[in-house]
Structure formats: C-alpha cells, structure tokens
Design a protein around this motif. Sequence first.
Motif, short mmCIF file in Angstrom:
data_model
loop_
_atom_site.label_atom_id
_atom_site.label_comp_id
_atom_site.label_asym_id
_atom_site.label_seq_id
_atom_site.Cartn_x
_atom_site.Cartn_y
_atom_site.Cartn_z
N ASP A 1 0.69 -4.28 28.84
CA ASP A 1 0.36 -4.59 27.45
C ASP A 1 0.54 -6.08 27.21
OD1 ASP A 1 -0.02 -1.91 27.20
OD2 ASP A 1 1.66 -1.53 25.84
N GLN A 2 -0.44 -6.71 26.54
CA GLN A 2 -0.40 -8.15 26.24
C GLN A 2 -0.95 -8.40 24.84
OE1 GLN A 2 -2.64 -10.09 29.35
NE2 GLN A 2 -0.82 -10.33 30.64
N HIS A 3 -0.58 -9.59 24.27
CA HIS A 3 -1.13 -10.03 22.98
C HIS A 3 -2.43 -10.77 23.22
CE1 HIS A 3 1.94 -8.83 20.17
NE2 HIS A 3 2.91 -9.39 20.91
N LEU A 4 -3.36 -10.54 22.28
CA LEU A 4 -4.62 -11.27 22.34
C LEU A 4 -4.67 -12.39 21.30
CD1 LEU A 4 -7.39 -8.59 22.89
CD2 LEU A 4 -6.64 -10.37 24.45
N GLY A 5 -4.05 -12.16 20.19
CA GLY A 5 -4.11 -13.16 19.12
C GLY A 5 -2.73 -13.43 18.58
N ALA A 6 -2.68 -13.63 17.22
CA ALA A 6 -1.39 -13.93 16.60
C ALA A 6 -0.48 -12.73 16.69
CB ALA A 6 -1.62 -14.31 15.13
N ALA A 7 0.78 -13.04 16.82
CA ALA A 7 1.75 -11.95 16.95
C ALA A 7 1.78 -11.13 15.68
CB ALA A 7 3.13 -12.53 17.26
N GLY A 8 1.90 -9.86 15.82
CA GLY A 8 1.99 -8.96 14.68
C GLY A 8 0.68 -8.40 14.24
N ALA A 9 -0.45 -8.94 14.71
CA ALA A 9 -1.75 -8.41 14.35
C ALA A 9 -1.97 -7.07 14.98
CB ALA A 9 -2.85 -9.39 14.79
N ALA A 10 -2.57 -6.15 14.18
CA ALA A 10 -2.70 -4.78 14.70
C ALA A 10 -3.66 -4.72 15.85
CB ALA A 10 -3.18 -3.86 13.58
N ASP A 11 -4.67 -5.58 15.79
CA ASP A 11 -5.67 -5.52 16.86
C ASP A 11 -5.45 -6.57 17.91
OD1 ASP A 11 -8.34 -7.38 15.25
OD2 ASP A 11 -6.14 -7.66 15.27
N SER A 12 -4.28 -7.16 17.92
CA SER A 12 -4.03 -8.22 18.90
C SER A 12 -3.37 -7.71 20.16
CB SER A 12 -3.14 -9.30 18.26
OG SER A 12 -1.88 -8.75 17.94
N THR A 13 -3.07 -6.42 20.23
CA THR A 13 -2.42 -5.87 21.43
C THR A 13 -3.48 -5.32 22.37
OG1 THR A 13 -0.49 -5.30 20.13
CG2 THR A 13 -0.71 -4.26 22.28
N LEU A 14 -3.38 -5.70 23.60
CA LEU A 14 -4.34 -5.29 24.65
C LEU A 14 -3.59 -4.52 25.74
CD1 LEU A 14 -7.20 -5.52 26.00
CD2 LEU A 14 -6.29 -7.55 27.16
N ARG A 15 -4.17 -3.38 26.11
CA ARG A 15 -3.59 -2.59 27.21
C ARG A 15 -4.59 -2.49 28.36
NH1 ARG A 15 -0.85 2.92 25.73
NH2 ARG A 15 0.82 1.41 25.24
N VAL A 16 -4.11 -2.93 29.50
CA VAL A 16 -4.92 -2.87 30.72
C VAL A 16 -4.22 -1.93 31.70
CG1 VAL A 16 -5.88 -4.14 32.67
CG2 VAL A 16 -5.81 -5.19 30.40
N GLN A 17 -4.98 -0.94 32.23
CA GLN A 17 -4.44 0.00 33.22
C GLN A 17 -5.34 0.00 34.46
OE1 GLN A 17 -4.23 3.41 30.34
NE2 GLN A 17 -2.21 3.73 31.32
N VAL A 18 -4.71 -0.08 35.60
CA VAL A 18 -5.42 -0.01 36.89
C VAL A 18 -4.75 1.07 37.73
CG1 VAL A 18 -6.15 -1.26 38.94
CG2 VAL A 18 -6.03 -2.45 36.75
N ALA A 19 -5.55 1.94 38.33
CA ALA A 19 -5.01 3.06 39.13
C ALA A 19 -5.66 3.10 40.51
CB ALA A 19 -5.24 4.38 38.40
#
Length: 461
Positions: free
Chosen positions: A133-151
């Motif tokens: 999980d990483q931030h894309l934009g300003a901290a606290g933004a609902a849509d600023s969290t990004l989840r990347v999964q590799v299997a």
Amino acid sequence: MNGRSLHRQLLLWLLLPQIVLWLVAAFGAYRLASRHADELVDASLLQAARALARQIKPTASGIFVDLPRSAQDILSTDSADPDGRVIYTVSSPPGQLRLGDARLPPPPGTPALNEPVFFDTIVPEPMRVVSLDQHLGAAGAADSTLRVQVARLSASRELLARRMLLDTALPLSLLIVLMSMVVWAGIRKGLKPLAELQRQVEGRRADALDPVQLRAAPPEVGALAGAVNELLGQVQQNLATQRRFISDAAHQLRTPLAGLKSQAELALELATDPALRQRLQRVHESAVRGARLVSQLLVLARAEPEAVAAQGWAAVDCDHLVHEATADWVPRALAGGCDLGVDVVDAGLRVQGVALLLREALVNLIDNAVRYAGSGATITVRLRRVGDDLWLDVEDDGPGLAPELRERAFERFVRGASHGEGCGLGLAIVREIAERHGGSAQLLPAAPHGCIARLALPLQA
C-alpha cells in the motif's frame, strides 16, 4: 550358536550414524533451501510490486497506469521459470480494482503504508502474494491510497527449493558413499588378522598342534592367538603324557607276558592230564594275544604325529620292503595253509616316510589275510603305480568281508571276524600309518570272492 558377523556389526554401527547424520543434514538442507527460496521469491515479488507501483501516476480525474502491453507480458511470465505464472492487481482505493486479476484476495489484517505484506492463497492454485500500500497524493485523501498486489505460483518456489536441495544433497551423498567405502575398507583391513587366524586354525589337521603364527597382528588379535597357542600347548602336553603312559605301560607289560608265554609252553610240554593241558593251552593263547596287543600298542604310539616326526623321514624303497616283509611271512603263511606270493607290477617305486612304520603296516595287512582268508587261500602282495600314487594291495581269495564291516574294521578294537587271535588294532594301525604318510587305507571286494586291503601312498617327487 550362530552369532551375527563381527564385520557386519562394525559396518552397521559405523554406517548407521552416518546415515542418520545424512538424513538430518538432508532435512536441514531442505529447510534451508526452502527458506532461501522463500526469500528469493519474496524479494522478486516485492521488486515487481514496487516496479509496478512506480508506473502508476495520479491525475486530476484519477490515476494513470503507464504499463505497456510488452511490460504486461513480461510481468505475467516468470523469467526464471517459464511455467511459473505471475498475476497482479492494482486497486485505488484498496478494494476497488483498476487493473489486473480480480481473483486475488485482499491481505489479512490492516496493512501499514509502504510495508509489504506476504501471504499464501489459492486462486485456484496455491500462490505466494505480496501486497504493498502506498500514497498517491496528499496524505489523508480518500483516493490517494494505492494497493499493488503481485502473486506467483507456489510451484515455482517449491521447484527452486528442490533445485537448491539437489545441488546441496548430491555432493553430500557422494561424500557419504565415499566415507562408507573408506569405512568398509578400513573394517576389512582391521579384521584381516582375524581372518588369517581363522585360516590357520581351519586349514590345519586335527593332530597339528604347533603354535599359530601371526605377523604384525594388533594387540587384541595377538592376545587371542596367544590364548589359542596356550591351549594348543596344553593339549599337546596332555597327549604327550598319554602317549608316554601307553608306551611305558606296554614296555613294562612285554617282559611279564613273554615270561608267562614261556612258562605256559613249558607247562604244556610237561602236563599229561588232558583237562590241565586244555587250560594251559588257553593260558598260552591269552598270553600270545596279550603280547601281540602290547606290541601293537607300541606301534600305535610310534605312529602318532610327534613320534613320526621324531623318527625322521627318508626315501623308502618299496620294492625291497615288499620282498623282505613277504619273505619273512612265508613260513607262517605255509603253516596256516596259505599260498603267499609277490607281484611287483612297477619296480623302483619310492615313497617318503618311515620305513619301520610302513613295514609294520604291510605286515599287519599280510597278518590279517593269513588269519582270516583260511586254509587253502592264495594271498598276493601286489605293488603298482597309479597316477602319482603307489598302491600296495594284499589280495586274498578267502570268504571276504561283509560290506557293512569294511569301514568299521578300521576302528580300534573292532574285529571283522569272531575267529582268530586278533585284537582289533591291526587295521587301525594301518590307517593311522597311512594318514601320517599322506595316504589312505581301504578294504575292497575281490573277484570272484575275497578281499583286497589297499594302502595308497603318494610317490616321492
């Protein structure tokens, strides 16, 4: 009682710990290989997840995934293992799929930002998954969290672990085999003195009581050989004492028996009463038989191994021996109504041995033939060569001997007939002398009737 082989026991107790250690080492190597394989797979998954996260850019309307088709193909295939398929998902916010395979489940718990989470799942095959999980934009933004999964498929991880295990276990197995061969060779070399001791004890005759000789034997085997030699010495001493007693007793008995025989003969000449003469005749016969028994006991004592060695061996002219012994017995054979003759088929035959004992053996065979062939029998002493052996036959055309008695007649104090004055030692002495000279003695049927007493001896080289 049969015990387990010492060679096998030593091999078992030396190889068993090696096998146990090999199994423990193999299990440990497998666990270590699995751990390293997990670390490599996890590192590869994390590297792929971060590389994928770097290709995602925030925009005013959402996110932009800068992932060309060629990059997707490369990401979907494991370069180290073509059969190890890789799948991925990109969601923002977490749980809202933007790109990839929707079958990947979310990570367990609540992951922290920028902290990778590794877990195993089945979709529908066992797979190893990393979630980042990483931030894309300003901290606290609902849509600023990004989840990347590799299997990645777990089979590729297990394949990598097996390869690492094989690379570790194969040299270890070769080392164990090499150590086993060294242990086996060491055990054989260490037990070689015992095999030499066994060979010396098994290869000797029952009358060979000389000490066992071992060269460069370990102290333990040397102590065993010393104990065996001490036992052989005691047996030799006991046998020597027994032989001396028999010899001394026989010598002491010869004089009184000779006197008894002479007195009985004088009494027979002076006695006029028939009943008294009959009793004196029995006394005389008993004295004669006792004197012969004593004489044969002396010959038997001289035929013992140590006595034979003490008398010294020499080349014996069998031609001369046969003629001399037969000539001495012609008067007794005539007195018994027998025709005694000589047939020398091969002249000039010689054997290595003691002439006195060989003469005694021949005399005993002639004596048996004269005693038991009966009046009117023809007795032939025949000398011939058969291969590397000399055959000395005393053949008669008497009634012969029953087949079941031919072998038993060589036992001591066993007589082949109830009549006669024999004491059952003559043929036992013959066989004893034959064996001391490396030969054999046997009784065979003669055609059409009668008996052949054969003395077979090895010819002088």
